[in-house]
Design a protein around this motif. Sequence first.
Motif, PDB file in Angstrom:
ATOM      1  N   VAL A  12     -27.730  91.376 -21.693  1.00 24.43           N
ATOM      2  CA  VAL A  12     -29.030  91.350 -21.042  1.00 24.43           C
ATOM      3  C   VAL A  12     -29.854  92.450 -21.695  1.00 24.43           C
ATOM      4  O   VAL A  12     -29.457  93.610 -21.710  1.00 24.43           O
ATOM      5  CB  VAL A  12     -28.911  91.614 -19.521  1.00 24.43           C
ATOM      6  CG1 VAL A  12     -30.293  91.708 -18.908  1.00 24.43           C
ATOM      7  CG2 VAL A  12     -28.094  90.533 -18.859  1.00 24.43           C
ATOM      8  N   TYR A  13     -30.992  92.083 -22.261  1.00 23.01           N
ATOM      9  CA  TYR A  13     -31.886  93.055 -22.869  1.00 23.01           C
ATOM     10  C   TYR A  13     -32.908  93.483 -21.832  1.00 23.01           C
ATOM     11  O   TYR A  13     -33.575  92.656 -21.234  1.00 23.01           O
ATOM     12  CB  TYR A  13     -32.580  92.460 -24.096  1.00 23.01           C
ATOM     13  CG  TYR A  13     -31.618  92.211 -25.224  1.00 23.01           C
ATOM     14  CD1 TYR A  13     -31.219  93.260 -26.040  1.00 23.01           C
ATOM     15  CD2 TYR A  13     -31.086  90.953 -25.442  1.00 23.01           C
ATOM     16  CE1 TYR A  13     -30.316  93.058 -27.063  1.00 23.01           C
ATOM     17  CE2 TYR A  13     -30.174  90.738 -26.465  1.00 23.01           C
ATOM     18  CZ  TYR A  13     -29.797  91.789 -27.265  1.00 23.01           C
ATOM     19  OH  TYR A  13     -28.895  91.594 -28.276  1.00 23.01           O
ATOM     20  N   VAL A  14     -33.014  94.788 -21.632  1.00 21.31           N
ATOM     21  CA  VAL A  14     -33.900  95.344 -20.622  1.00 21.31           C
ATOM     22  C   VAL A  14     -35.158  95.869 -21.298  1.00 21.31           C
ATOM     23  O   VAL A  14     -35.088  96.653 -22.236  1.00 21.31           O
ATOM     24  CB  VAL A  14     -33.185  96.478 -19.844  1.00 21.31           C
ATOM     25  CG1 VAL A  14     -34.119  97.114 -18.847  1.00 21.31           C
ATOM     26  CG2 VAL A  14     -31.946  95.941 -19.150  1.00 21.31           C
ATOM     27  N   ASP A  15     -36.303  95.411 -20.821  1.00 20.91           N
ATOM     28  CA  ASP A  15     -37.591  95.837 -21.336  1.00 20.91           C
ATOM     29  C   ASP A  15     -38.312  96.601 -20.230  1.00 20.91           C
ATOM     30  O   ASP A  15     -38.356  96.140 -19.083  1.00 20.91           O
ATOM     31  CB  ASP A  15     -38.397  94.611 -21.759  1.00 20.91           C
ATOM     32  CG  ASP A  15     -39.679  94.982 -22.470  1.00 20.91           C
ATOM     33  OD1 ASP A  15     -39.660  95.949 -23.264  1.00 20.91           O
ATOM     34  OD2 ASP A  15     -40.690  94.317 -22.235  1.00 20.91           O
ATOM     35  N   ILE A  16     -38.872  97.752 -20.570  1.00 18.76           N
ATOM     36  CA  ILE A  16     -39.502  98.623 -19.580  1.00 18.76           C
ATOM     37  C   ILE A  16     -40.989  98.761 -19.870  1.00 18.76           C
ATOM     38  O   ILE A  16     -41.382  99.043 -21.004  1.00 18.76           O
ATOM     39  CB  ILE A  16     -38.850 100.022 -19.584  1.00 18.76           C
ATOM     40  CG1 ILE A  16     -37.351  99.902 -19.290  1.00 18.76           C
ATOM     41  CG2 ILE A  16     -39.528 100.946 -18.592  1.00 18.76           C
ATOM     42  CD1 ILE A  16     -36.586 101.172 -19.527  1.00 18.76           C
ATOM     43  N   ASP A  17     -41.813  98.568 -18.852  1.00 19.27           N
ATOM     44  CA  ASP A  17     -43.252  98.804 -18.921  1.00 19.27           C
ATOM     45  C   ASP A  17     -43.629  99.772 -17.807  1.00 19.27           C
ATOM     46  O   ASP A  17     -42.978  99.802 -16.755  1.00 19.27           O
ATOM     47  CB  ASP A  17     -44.052  97.515 -18.728  1.00 19.27           C
ATOM     48  CG  ASP A  17     -44.348  96.811 -20.030  1.00 19.27           C
ATOM     49  OD1 ASP A  17     -44.508  97.501 -21.059  1.00 19.27           O
ATOM     50  OD2 ASP A  17     -44.436  95.574 -20.011  1.00 19.27           O
ATOM     51  N   VAL A  18     -44.680 100.537 -18.023  1.00 18.74           N
ATOM     52  CA  VAL A  18     -45.144 101.495 -17.028  1.00 18.74           C
ATOM     53  C   VAL A  18     -46.645 101.306 -16.828  1.00 18.74           C
ATOM     54  O   VAL A  18     -47.399 101.216 -17.784  1.00 18.74           O
ATOM     55  CB  VAL A  18     -44.854 102.947 -17.481  1.00 18.74           C
ATOM     56  CG1 VAL A  18     -45.424 103.945 -16.504  1.00 18.74           C
ATOM     57  CG2 VAL A  18     -43.363 103.169 -17.646  1.00 18.74           C
ATOM     58  N   LEU A  19     -47.056 101.224 -15.561  1.00 17.83           N
ATOM     59  CA  LEU A  19     -48.466 101.156 -15.192  1.00 17.83           C
ATOM     60  C   LEU A  19     -48.757 102.305 -14.231  1.00 17.83           C
ATOM     61  O   LEU A  19     -47.859 102.783 -13.539  1.00 17.83           O
ATOM     62  CB  LEU A  19     -48.786  99.826 -14.516  1.00 17.83           C
ATOM     63  CG  LEU A  19     -48.513  98.562 -15.320  1.00 17.83           C
ATOM     64  CD1 LEU A  19     -48.759  97.330 -14.459  1.00 17.83           C
ATOM     65  CD2 LEU A  19     -49.360  98.506 -16.566  1.00 17.83           C
ATOM     66  N   ILE A  20     -50.007 102.732 -14.180  1.00 14.65           N
ATOM     67  CA  ILE A  20     -50.382 103.820 -13.275  1.00 14.65           C
ATOM     68  C   ILE A  20     -51.539 103.396 -12.383  1.00 14.65           C
ATOM     69  O   ILE A  20     -52.269 102.460 -12.689  1.00 14.65           O
ATOM     70  CB  ILE A  20     -50.769 105.104 -14.042  1.00 14.65           C
ATOM     71  CG1 ILE A  20     -51.980 104.856 -14.948  1.00 14.65           C
ATOM     72  CG2 ILE A  20     -49.596 105.651 -14.811  1.00 14.65           C
ATOM     73  CD1 ILE A  20     -52.601 106.111 -15.509  1.00 14.65           C
ATOM     74  N   LYS A  21     -51.661 104.114 -11.277  1.00 17.09           N
ATOM     75  CA  LYS A  21     -52.809 103.936 -10.379  1.00 17.09           C
ATOM     76  C   LYS A  21     -53.150 105.315  -9.828  1.00 17.09           C
ATOM     77  O   LYS A  21     -52.354 105.924  -9.121  1.00 17.09           O
ATOM     78  CB  LYS A  21     -52.466 102.970  -9.245  1.00 17.09           C
ATOM     79  CG  LYS A  21     -53.633 102.724  -8.306  1.00 17.09           C
ATOM     80  CD  LYS A  21     -53.343 101.599  -7.338  1.00 17.09           C
ATOM     81  CE  LYS A  21     -52.581 102.127  -6.163  1.00 17.09           C
ATOM     82  NZ  LYS A  21     -52.475 101.170  -5.062  1.00 17.09           N
ATOM     83  N   ASP A  22     -54.315 105.800 -10.191  1.00 13.37           N
ATOM     84  CA  ASP A  22     -54.777 107.080  -9.667  1.00 13.37           C
ATOM     85  C   ASP A  22     -55.345 106.867  -8.267  1.00 13.37           C
ATOM     86  O   ASP A  22     -55.577 105.729  -7.848  1.00 13.37           O
ATOM     87  CB  ASP A  22     -55.821 107.694 -10.602  1.00 13.37           C
ATOM     88  CG  ASP A  22     -55.195 108.151 -11.908  1.00 13.37           C
ATOM     89  OD1 ASP A  22     -54.155 108.833 -11.865  1.00 13.37           O
ATOM     90  OD2 ASP A  22     -55.745 107.806 -12.979  1.00 13.37           O
TER      91      ASP A  22
END
Length: 117
Positions: A30-40
């Motif tokens: 299983v290949y794990v892909d990580i994304d990050v989003l922010i909310k101020d």
Amino acid sequence: MKRFKVYKHPNGRSIQVIIQGDLSEDFTKVYVDIDVLIKDSHDEDFHKVIGESHPKYWKLKRLEPHQVKDMQIKYSGISAKQIRLAVKEFEQYYYAHPLTLASATMPNQVARAGCVH
């Protein structure tokens, strides 16, 4: 399969970690892909860390996709420990619910892509 985890940064920013698992063609990993989003605090929705108004935006245009993800993670303010915790929770959920990713045999190995170094 996708899993979301939201962390609260001490400065009031919310950081959303999105982890997506993709099964390899031979059903062994299983290949794990990580994304990050922010909310101020003044934002209504989550968004990319480095947008058009960010000083590093034009640098992103010259980078490889995996380098872009690493840079987004770096500038989000999230720690490597929090990323590892989110990936660990994803793995625990995956191994508890293997059929939600694919109706194949349980992979014997999880590979991480886009992790903080």
